[in-house]
Design an enzyme around this catalytic site. Structure first.
Site, short mmCIF file in Angstrom:
data_model
loop_
_atom_site.label_atom_id
_atom_site.label_comp_id
_atom_site.label_asym_id
_atom_site.label_seq_id
_atom_site.Cartn_x
_atom_site.Cartn_y
_atom_site.Cartn_z
N SER A 201 0.83 -1.21 0.00
CA SER A 201 0.00 0.00 0.00
C SER A 201 0.87 1.27 0.00
O SER A 201 1.69 1.42 -0.91
CB SER A 201 -0.95 -0.07 1.21
OG SER A 201 -1.97 0.86 1.08
N ASP A 359 -10.21 -3.68 -4.92
CA ASP A 359 -9.29 -2.70 -4.32
C ASP A 359 -9.26 -1.46 -5.21
O ASP A 359 -9.06 -1.57 -6.44
CB ASP A 359 -7.88 -3.35 -4.26
CG ASP A 359 -6.82 -2.42 -3.68
OD1 ASP A 359 -7.14 -1.27 -3.33
OD2 ASP A 359 -5.65 -2.86 -3.59
N HIS A 389 -8.31 -4.85 -0.52
CA HIS A 389 -7.17 -4.09 -0.05
C HIS A 389 -6.93 -4.37 1.44
O HIS A 389 -7.85 -4.30 2.25
CB HIS A 389 -7.37 -2.59 -0.25
CG HIS A 389 -6.11 -1.82 -0.03
ND1 HIS A 389 -5.17 -1.66 -1.02
CD2 HIS A 389 -5.58 -1.23 1.08
CE1 HIS A 389 -4.14 -0.99 -0.54
NE2 HIS A 389 -4.36 -0.72 0.73
#
Ligand SMILES: *[C@@H]1O[C@H](CO)[C@@H](O)[C@H](O)[C@H]1NC(C)=O
Length: 419
Positions: A201, A359, A389
């Site tokens: 991320s 995501d 995610h």
């Protein structure tokens, strides 16, 4: 007389169910667990906003405290997979690299005289939350150190609201340069040809950006051999990619939450959020966003048709003036690695890119994979159809997901074969 408690119980149950229930795509596995997790996050966010509004605490501090409280509770419940219980042979040291706090994981002794692999890891959390020392990050780093016979270095870069861009990036870069120095590689007996940079991320964003900088820095004699990016954040010009729209309300990273993380990271005013959601910040009237730069994030060209579906390209002719001036970092490759030119990408190391179907950041990762490939870099794309995610961080009971465990296994196996 008995009716009242029954009515009360039924209404309470219905309210809780109403609060927890959210519609999810059919192919999300363990949907009830994800809904509970989401309800927990929403409650944390709402309470944090309330505390902030009441003037008690910055909402980021409240979120950090709640997460720590929750982790403490999980440990109290006797979770078998935390801290020293995992891979007890791995040696842990909390030290600094070039002034940046890091946690170093050294594999169990044995195989004396043989050089080991190296992995530098940047944790996720929107450049505002998280720590490599906590929760599943610590567990995964121990597993990597043990299974890959690797010296793993997890970087505690500084976070928002204490700092914003470019400080987190510069912390990571400073730690990376120190890690790749001859002195450190020798001290830890690391093979200079087998050093990875990785992150998930926002940490994937930092890993991609640091990797580009090191790859193009001629003063660095040792460079990263591979980059492993887990659902990385890579651009802030288009918040209307098919994945941003398709997964707008999919937990745990809502579209508004990601846009807000960007505003915070770039040190911009949070009131700009609606402008960014509308792509007003990247309207055509901003002449410094050249057609060349736009092409580097153009999903209509860079995505496979199966991901484009019927989504429309949102290009605003006349947006709001000045938004780009208020956040100059938005065009900086150090914040947005997808904006780098092909000559930079061509120098980057072999890449592993993990993306999840559910995501908002799916298309950031897919577009980067495509552009690296076009620049001649070998890329292994691992796309998880059931993934959402954050799944990579959910491998420890009671917050464990099957797709989380599969993604971690796939990632470590890839490193085993490619590093
Ligand atoms: C985007 O910009 C246009 C043109 O200035 C404006 O009419 C519109 O309200 C803006 N959208 C948002 C969400 O601010």
């Amino acid at each position: 007389m008995r009716l009242l408690p029954v009515i009360f119980t039924v209404s309470l149950t219905l309210s809780v169910a109403y609060y927890v229930y959210i519609p999810l795509p059919d192919d999300i596995q363990e949907p009830w667990k994800l809904m509970m997790l989401d309800a927990g996050f929403r409650t944390t966010m709402n309470l944090a906003s309330l505390m902030d509004w009441l003037g008690f605490d910055h909402y980021i501090s409240s979120i950090r405290q709640s997460t720590e409280g929750f982790e403490g509770m999980v440990k109290g419940m006797g979770s078998s997979e935390t801290d020293g219980a995992v891979m007890p042979g791995v040696k842990i040291s909390d030290i600094t690299f070039n002034g940046v706090p890091v946690r170093v994981y050294e594999p169990p002794a044995g195989g004396e005289g043989h050089l080991r692999r190296g992995v530098m890891y940047f944790h996720g959390g929107g450049w505002a939350l998280g720590s490599g020392k906590k929760g599943s990050y610590d567990t995964i780093n121990r597993m990597m150190s043990d299974e890959l016979n690797a010296v793993v270095v997890s970087v505690e870069y500084r976070l928002y609201p204490e700092v914003h861009f470019p400080v987190p990036y510069l912390d990571c870069l400073a730690a990376a340069k120190h890690f790749l120095s001859k002195e450190v590689l020798t001290r830890y007996a690391i093979d200079p040809e087998r050093v990875a940079v990785s992150g998930d991320s926002a940490g994937g964003n930092l890993a991609a950006a640091v990797s580009q900088e090191i790859s193009t820095d001629d003063t660095m004699s040792v460079k990263f051999s591979v980059q492993a990016l887990i659902y990385p954040v890579l651009q802030a010009l288009d918040f209307n990619t098919p994945s941003y729209l398709q997964n707008e309300y999919i937990p745990i990273l809502y579209r508004t939450v990601m846009v807000r993380f960007w505003l915070q990271y770039l040190g911009a005013d949070l009131s700009l959020l609606p402008q960014l959601m509308a792509n007003n910040h990247s309207s055509l009237q901003h002449s410094n966003i050249t057609p060349e730069l736009r092409a580097r994030v153009d999903w209509t060209v860079l995505l496979h048709p199966k991901y484009k579906k019927n989504y429309k390209h949102v290009v605003v002719g006349k947006g709001s003036k000045g938004t780009v001036k208020e956040m100059p970092g938005v065009l900086d490759v150090r914040s947005s690695p997808l904006l780098a030119g092909p000559e930079v990408l061509a120098k980057c190391p072999r890449a592993y890119i993990l993306t999840c179907e559910h995501d908002v950041l799916r298309d950031d990762g897919l577009m980067y994979a495509r552009r690296l490939q076009e620049a001649g870099v070998t890329v292994n794309s691992h796309h998880y159809e059931n993934g959402f995610h954050g799944c990579f961080s959910f491998i420890v009971w009671p917050l464990d997901f099957d797709v989380g465990r599969r993604s971690v296994r796939g990632y470590i196996d890839w490193l085993k074969n490619n590093l």
